[in-house]
Design a protein around this motif. Structure first.
Motif, PDB file in Angstrom:
ATOM      1  N   ASN A 208       0.806  -1.240   0.000  1.00  0.00           N
ATOM      2  CA  ASN A 208       0.000   0.000   0.000  1.00  0.00           C
ATOM      3  C   ASN A 208       0.829   1.275   0.000  1.00  0.00           C
ATOM      4  OD1 ASN A 208      -2.496  -1.279  -0.097  1.00  0.00           O
ATOM      5  ND2 ASN A 208      -2.399  -1.675   2.118  1.00  0.00           N
ATOM      6  N   ILE A 209       2.070   1.177  -0.442  1.00  0.00           N
ATOM      7  CA  ILE A 209       2.882   2.387  -0.617  1.00  0.00           C
ATOM      8  C   ILE A 209       2.291   3.130  -1.818  1.00  0.00           C
ATOM      9  CG2 ILE A 209       5.169   3.173  -1.390  1.00  0.00           C
ATOM     10  CD1 ILE A 209       6.215   0.753   0.405  1.00  0.00           C
ATOM     11  N   ASN A 210       1.934   4.403  -1.615  1.00  0.00           N
ATOM     12  CA  ASN A 210       1.227   5.100  -2.697  1.00  0.00           C
ATOM     13  C   ASN A 210       1.965   6.317  -3.236  1.00  0.00           C
ATOM     14  OD1 ASN A 210       0.818   6.855  -0.576  1.00  0.00           O
ATOM     15  ND2 ASN A 210      -1.274   6.150  -0.185  1.00  0.00           N
ATOM     16  N   ARG A 211       3.213   6.526  -2.764  1.00  0.00           N
ATOM     17  CA  ARG A 211       3.986   7.663  -3.287  1.00  0.00           C
ATOM     18  C   ARG A 211       5.456   7.261  -3.387  1.00  0.00           C
ATOM     19  NH1 ARG A 211       6.412  12.442  -1.128  1.00  0.00           N
ATOM     20  NH2 ARG A 211       6.185  14.192  -2.572  1.00  0.00           N
ATOM     21  N   LEU A 212       6.042   7.462  -4.561  1.00  0.00           N
ATOM     22  CA  LEU A 212       7.464   7.137  -4.735  1.00  0.00           C
ATOM     23  C   LEU A 212       8.243   8.419  -4.920  1.00  0.00           C
ATOM     24  CD1 LEU A 212       7.575   4.130  -7.247  1.00  0.00           C
ATOM     25  CD2 LEU A 212       7.413   4.088  -4.753  1.00  0.00           C
ATOM     26  N   SER A 213       9.363   8.525  -4.195  1.00  0.00           N
ATOM     27  CA  SER A 213      10.280   9.640  -4.400  1.00  0.00           C
ATOM     28  C   SER A 213      11.509   9.037  -5.088  1.00  0.00           C
ATOM     29  CB  SER A 213      10.645  10.231  -3.032  1.00  0.00           C
ATOM     30  OG  SER A 213      11.746  11.086  -3.169  1.00  0.00           O
ATOM     31  N   ILE A 214      11.772   9.473  -6.311  1.00  0.00           N
ATOM     32  CA  ILE A 214      12.853   8.857  -7.091  1.00  0.00           C
ATOM     33  C   ILE A 214      14.011   9.845  -7.224  1.00  0.00           C
ATOM     34  CG2 ILE A 214      13.444   7.632  -9.217  1.00  0.00           C
ATOM     35  CD1 ILE A 214      10.517   7.085  -9.712  1.00  0.00           C
ATOM     36  N   GLY A 215      15.193   9.411  -6.791  1.00  0.00           N
ATOM     37  CA  GLY A 215      16.360  10.311  -6.801  1.00  0.00           C
ATOM     38  C   GLY A 215      17.068  10.296  -8.147  1.00  0.00           C
ATOM     39  N   LEU A 216      16.592  11.109  -9.076  1.00  0.00           N
ATOM     40  CA  LEU A 216      17.241  11.154 -10.404  1.00  0.00           C
ATOM     41  C   LEU A 216      18.515  11.993 -10.359  1.00  0.00           C
ATOM     42  CD1 LEU A 216      14.402  11.538 -13.060  1.00  0.00           C
ATOM     43  CD2 LEU A 216      15.143   9.538 -11.818  1.00  0.00           C
ATOM     44  N   GLN A 217      18.449  13.107  -9.712  1.00  0.00           N
ATOM     45  CA  GLN A 217      19.548  14.083  -9.495  1.00  0.00           C
ATOM     46  C   GLN A 217      19.974  14.805 -10.768  1.00  0.00           C
ATOM     47  OE1 GLN A 217      19.327  14.115  -6.527  1.00  0.00           O
ATOM     48  NE2 GLN A 217      19.231  12.054  -5.703  1.00  0.00           N
ATOM     49  N   SER A 218      20.207  14.073 -11.884  1.00  0.00           N
ATOM     50  CA  SER A 218      20.728  14.710 -13.103  1.00  0.00           C
ATOM     51  C   SER A 218      20.465  13.784 -14.284  1.00  0.00           C
ATOM     52  CB  SER A 218      22.237  14.906 -12.921  1.00  0.00           C
ATOM     53  OG  SER A 218      22.878  15.058 -14.162  1.00  0.00           O
ATOM     54  N   PHE A 219      20.470  14.370 -15.503  1.00  0.00           N
ATOM     55  CA  PHE A 219      20.355  13.533 -16.704  1.00  0.00           C
ATOM     56  C   PHE A 219      21.687  13.460 -17.445  1.00  0.00           C
ATOM     57  CE2 PHE A 219      15.959  15.029 -16.117  1.00  0.00           C
ATOM     58  CZ  PHE A 219      15.325  13.805 -16.057  1.00  0.00           C
ATOM     59  N   ASN A 220      22.752  13.926 -16.793  1.00  0.00           N
ATOM     60  CA  ASN A 220      24.061  13.962 -17.434  1.00  0.00           C
ATOM     61  C   ASN A 220      24.907  12.804 -16.873  1.00  0.00           C
ATOM     62  OD1 ASN A 220      26.802  14.459 -17.839  1.00  0.00           O
ATOM     63  ND2 ASN A 220      26.561  16.687 -17.799  1.00  0.00           N
ATOM     64  N   ASP A 221      25.244  11.831 -17.745  1.00  0.00           N
ATOM     65  CA  ASP A 221      25.948  10.643 -17.256  1.00  0.00           C
ATOM     66  C   ASP A 221      27.292  10.971 -16.612  1.00  0.00           C
ATOM     67  OD1 ASP A 221      24.006   8.806 -17.756  1.00  0.00           O
ATOM     68  OD2 ASP A 221      24.712   8.316 -19.775  1.00  0.00           O
ATOM     69  N   GLU A 222      27.957  11.974 -17.181  1.00  0.00           N
ATOM     70  CA  GLU A 222      29.259  12.351 -16.621  1.00  0.00           C
ATOM     71  C   GLU A 222      29.075  12.888 -15.194  1.00  0.00           C
ATOM     72  OE1 GLU A 222      32.902  15.128 -18.032  1.00  0.00           O
ATOM     73  OE2 GLU A 222      31.131  15.117 -19.303  1.00  0.00           O
ATOM     74  N   GLU A 223      28.024  13.685 -15.033  1.00  0.00           N
ATOM     75  CA  GLU A 223      27.748  14.249 -13.697  1.00  0.00           C
ATOM     76  C   GLU A 223      27.321  13.151 -12.718  1.00  0.00           C
ATOM     77  OE1 GLU A 223      24.593  17.204 -13.521  1.00  0.00           O
ATOM     78  OE2 GLU A 223      25.389  18.015 -11.645  1.00  0.00           O
ATOM     79  N   LEU A 224      26.507  12.213 -13.204  1.00  0.00           N
ATOM     80  CA  LEU A 224      26.054  11.119 -12.336  1.00  0.00           C
ATOM     81  C   LEU A 224      27.251  10.293 -11.857  1.00  0.00           C
ATOM     82  CD1 LEU A 224      22.829  10.012 -14.268  1.00  0.00           C
ATOM     83  CD2 LEU A 224      22.908  10.998 -11.965  1.00  0.00           C
ATOM     84  N   LYS A 225      28.221  10.102 -12.743  1.00  0.00           N
ATOM     85  CA  LYS A 225      29.440   9.372 -12.378  1.00  0.00           C
ATOM     86  C   LYS A 225      30.215  10.141 -11.323  1.00  0.00           C
ATOM     87  CE  LYS A 225      31.514   6.235 -15.535  1.00  0.00           C
ATOM     88  NZ  LYS A 225      32.112   6.071 -16.823  1.00  0.00           N
ATOM     89  N   TRP A 226      30.341  11.452 -11.549  1.00  0.00           N
ATOM     90  CA  TRP A 226      31.057  12.327 -10.619  1.00  0.00           C
ATOM     91  C   TRP A 226      30.381  12.308  -9.240  1.00  0.00           C
ATOM     92  CZ3 TRP A 226      29.049  17.131  -8.741  1.00  0.00           C
ATOM     93  CH2 TRP A 226      29.993  17.984  -8.142  1.00  0.00           C
ATOM     94  N   MET A 227      29.056  12.155  -9.259  1.00  0.00           N
ATOM     95  CA  MET A 227      28.300  12.076  -7.992  1.00  0.00           C
ATOM     96  C   MET A 227      28.428  10.700  -7.343  1.00  0.00           C
ATOM     97  SD  MET A 227      24.671  13.799  -9.090  1.00  0.00           S
ATOM     98  CE  MET A 227      24.365  15.561  -8.974  1.00  0.00           C
ATOM     99  N   ASN A 228      28.995   9.737  -8.083  1.00  0.00           N
ATOM    100  CA  ASN A 228      29.051   8.332  -7.674  1.00  0.00           C
ATOM    101  C   ASN A 228      27.664   7.721  -7.493  1.00  0.00           C
ATOM    102  OD1 ASN A 228      30.550   5.986  -7.203  1.00  0.00           O
ATOM    103  ND2 ASN A 228      30.380   6.243  -4.971  1.00  0.00           N
ATOM    104  N   ARG A 229      26.741   8.088  -8.392  1.00  0.00           N
ATOM    105  CA  ARG A 229      25.410   7.482  -8.377  1.00  0.00           C
ATOM    106  C   ARG A 229      25.496   6.088  -9.006  1.00  0.00           C
ATOM    107  NH1 ARG A 229      21.630   9.449  -5.235  1.00  0.00           N
ATOM    108  NH2 ARG A 229      20.020   8.722  -6.656  1.00  0.00           N
ATOM    109  N   ALA A 230      24.554   5.216  -8.617  1.00  0.00           N
ATOM    110  CA  ALA A 230      24.601   3.832  -9.115  1.00  0.00           C
ATOM    111  C   ALA A 230      23.728   3.650 -10.353  1.00  0.00           C
ATOM    112  CB  ALA A 230      24.144   2.891  -8.002  1.00  0.00           C
ATOM    113  N   HIS A 231      23.357   4.750 -11.035  1.00  0.00           N
ATOM    114  CA  HIS A 231      22.488   4.642 -12.212  1.00  0.00           C
ATOM    115  C   HIS A 231      22.924   5.655 -13.263  1.00  0.00           C
ATOM    116  CE1 HIS A 231      20.398   8.410 -11.031  1.00  0.00           C
ATOM    117  NE2 HIS A 231      20.746   7.991  -9.813  1.00  0.00           N
TER     118      HIS A 231
END
Ligand SMILES: C[S@@+](CC[C@H](N)C(=O)[O-])C[C@H]1O[C@@H](n2cnc3c(N)ncnc32)[C@H](O)[C@@H]1O
Ligand code: SF4
Length: 373
Positions: A110-133
């Motif tokens: 019954n979880i009815n709200r998702l908060s999704i941590g996208l942070q950025s659409f720039n792969d280079e930036e996501l890498k720099w952030m050490n994100r896993a996606h």
């Protein structure tokens, strides 16, 4: 209006900028979940009501919890609290955890709200952030959640890094809007001392935030989102009509909440409590029934200062009649004197004072001018 916050202090990997409390050692996850279930058992009476308007799994990364771990926690919640379809139940998720299996599980719970941590659409930036996606996974994760029937989704974005200029930020915002979610939270990057980013910055290996550019990005954020049917209801938060975050609004409107898990805060109108930031010490203390939190009794001035700090950031603003009712005539006078001095930064409607859009850039500084000591 009462909320339950559960802090799940685990992450697969540490993002370079983040100083929220979490551990990347997942071996204590199930022991910690049991401790959280027990803390609910011990502390549910902290709140005067047992009907919850919101339940919020934050972190850390709650999307790392298994079916059994969620069930352990919900069993304890269901024993001590009631809530219904109208209650908001949110979990913070990382895009790489959004799988078909997890989506089915979260729906069942019954979880009815998702908060999704996208942070950025720039792969280079996501890498720099050490994100896993990467960016494609991010976009797909939102679509998968929508296809699975989630109708209340919020996205987290960060602006102000060396990777974003006004052009890339504009395209990030347009891409975000096109995902058609109900809510967006967007934060100005803060360089926190003890993080990898903070350490690199101190060594001169990472630049400081360009405040002038981030201010322009903030103004662009408010322009683009408000033009696209989002209401700017708190400095970092934008919701489509009917989709303001109930749980977080409770914080900003001084409603009561119980926070369980390491580092979680609680507030019941007169006192504030915060749990220790150490998984092993927390588990031990819960098991042995010893202290695991600190407590502060709030004076009238403390409560007034908190009211100003949180309310000035919101669309509801600081209400002069409410101030008189909550804190007395003297404090209302003090508020009106400062409001007169700050009149260029404020807008007033029926006794409620809010910040102008430009003043939102200096919200904390303006709030501190109202503080009483
Ligand atoms: C504590 S995180 C939890 C959510 C989830 N684990 C994730 O990473 O998506 C909540 C949000 O805080 C924001 N945040 C954390 N540290 C930040 C920082 N130093 N500067 C700006 N935003 C930050 C990020 O946008 C993140 O999504
Ligand atoms: S931003 Fe989220 S995933 Fe990254 S370290 Fe912080 S809590 Fe963990």
């Amino acid at each position: 209006m009462v909320g339950l916050y559960l802090h799940i202090p685990f992450c697969k990997q540490a993002c370079t900028y983040c100083d929220f409390y979490f551990s990347t050692n997942l071996t204590t996850k199930s022991a910690l979940v049991k401790a959280i279930a027990k803390e609910i058992e011990i502390r549910y009476k902290y709140l005067n009501f047992n009907k919850l308007t919101s339940i919020y799994f934050g972190g850390g990364t709650p999307s790392l919890l298994s079916k059994t771990e969620f069930e352990t926690i919900f069993e304890s919640i269901n024993k001590h609290f009631i809530y219904d379809n109208g209650s908001e139940i949110t979990i913070e998720t990382n895009p790489d955890d959004i799988t078909k299996e997890n989506l089915i599980l979260w729906k069942k719970l019954n979880i009815n709200r998702l908060s999704i941590g996208l942070q950025s659409f720039n792969d280079e930036e996501l890498k720099w952030m050490n994100r896993a996606h990467n960016a494609i996974q991010s976009v797909n994760s939102v679509k998968m959640a929508q296809d699975a029937g989630f109708e209340n989704i919020t996205i987290d974005l960060i602006y102000g890094s060396k990777f974003q200029d006004l052009k890339t930020w504009e395209s990030t915002l347009l891409q975000t809007v096109s995902l058609n979610t109900q809510h967006i939270s967007s934060y100005n990057l803060t360089i926190e001392n003890k993080t990898v980013l903070g350490i690199q910055h101190a060594k001169g290996k990472e630049p400081s935030i360009n405040d002038e550019l981030s201010s322009k990005q903030f103004l662009m954020l408010t322009d683009i989102l408000t033009q696209n049917n989002f209401i700017h209801y708190e400095i970092s938060n934008f919701g489509k009509p009917g989709f303001f975050a109930k749980h977080n609004s409770n914080y900003w409107l001084q409603k009561h909440y119980l926070g369980v898990g390491p580092s979680a805060h609680s507030f019941n109108g007169v006192s504030r409590q915060w749990n220790i930031k150490n998984n092993n010490a927390y588990i031990k203390a819960i098991e042995n029934n010893t202290d695991y939190f600190e407590k502060e009794q709030l004076s009238v001035k403390d409560r007034f200062n908190e009211y100003i700090l949180t309310r000035l950031r919101t669309i509801w603003g600081c209400d002069v009649n409410e101030i008189k009712l909550l804190f007395g005539e003297e404090i209302q006078k003090h508020f009106l004197n400062i409001a007169q001095e700050k009149k260029n930064d404020l807008e007033e409607t029926n006794g409620a004072y809010t910040l102008t859009t430009t003043a939102k850039l200096y919200a904390d500084g303006i709030a501190s001018d109202f503080f009483m000591d």
